[in-house]
Design an enzyme around this catalytic site. Sequence first.
Site, PDB file in Angstrom:
ATOM      1  N   PHE A   8     -21.585  -4.106  69.064  1.00 12.58           N
ATOM      2  CA  PHE A   8     -23.248  -4.136  68.430  1.00 12.58           C
ATOM      3  C   PHE A   8     -23.078  -2.093  68.640  1.00 12.58           C
ATOM      4  O   PHE A   8     -23.040  -1.172  69.578  1.00 12.58           O
ATOM      5  CB  PHE A   8     -24.095  -4.690  69.290  1.00 12.58           C
ATOM      6  CG  PHE A   8     -23.967  -5.876  69.855  1.00 12.58           C
ATOM      7  CD1 PHE A   8     -25.055  -6.333  68.709  1.00 12.58           C
ATOM      8  CD2 PHE A   8     -22.983  -6.677  70.243  1.00 12.58           C
ATOM      9  CE1 PHE A   8     -24.890  -7.787  68.848  1.00 12.58           C
ATOM     10  CE2 PHE A   8     -23.701  -7.531  70.596  1.00 12.58           C
ATOM     11  CZ  PHE A   8     -24.377  -7.721  69.652  1.00 12.58           C
ATOM     12  N   ASP A   9     -23.822  -1.941  67.689  1.00 13.77           N
ATOM     13  CA  ASP A   9     -24.469  -0.535  67.775  1.00 13.77           C
ATOM     14  C   ASP A   9     -24.742  -0.444  68.787  1.00 13.77           C
ATOM     15  O   ASP A   9     -25.848  -1.330  68.731  1.00 13.77           O
ATOM     16  CB  ASP A   9     -24.807  -0.142  66.460  1.00 13.77           C
ATOM     17  CG  ASP A   9     -25.445   1.892  66.095  1.00 13.77           C
ATOM     18  OD1 ASP A   9     -24.576   2.162  66.565  1.00 13.77           O
ATOM     19  OD2 ASP A   9     -26.606   1.159  65.934  1.00 13.77           O
TER      20      ASP A   9
END
Length: 228
Positions: A8-9
């Site tokens: 995940f960013d």
Amino acid sequence: MEYSHLLFDFDNTLVDFNYCAYKGLKDTFNNYDIEWTESNYKLYKQINHTVWTDFEKGLITTEDIRQKRFTLFLESLHISNIDGYEMNAYYLEQIVAHPKTLDTTVEALDILQNKYSLGIVTNGLKEVQRRRLTKHRLDKYFSHIFVSDEIDLAKPDPRYFNYVFERIAETDKSKVLVIGDNIKSDIGGAQSFGFHGCWFNPDEKENSTDISPMFTISQLTDLVKLIS
């Protein structure tokens, strides 16, 4: 597709960075007696965007970000009695002080952690990103955290994703899904390397690029439905 790793960013994917940055910048202006106006706010945002874009293109370093963004902002306002580097450091502390997690982040991570290995892939400054993860109470979900400033590489550089790939327990790139809000640095970078990409697009922005995400979602719980 069966995935083993979800990467995940962080900013504007898991947390509302726009809120954190807005509140932090207001506090910073107040601390340095700079008038809070719409024009000053837009000016800073424009300079900051340009600086970060140059960084993601590999034209400047994170140290340049620390040195340049507030220095350029102050120069544009013809303010010479404030040190831009010092102002940047103060601003970063204010960002940490104003956490706000996006609505379905915790709900989604609570479910996904039971089936997948979760990681963070973030272009950010080392003095704040891990602290912010802790402040948001999200660090417990992630077995891997990759901060660009810590490894001197940044998305969308394929070397960044290769660094990540070499450090997770997976040999098949197609079993790694990157989730992020930036169509170019998150999704384009990931898919160019061989990972799959899920574009987090809550505002339903038009995709004006030639990048075709594997998935597009408007909230993180949509991801749960797609891959679980």
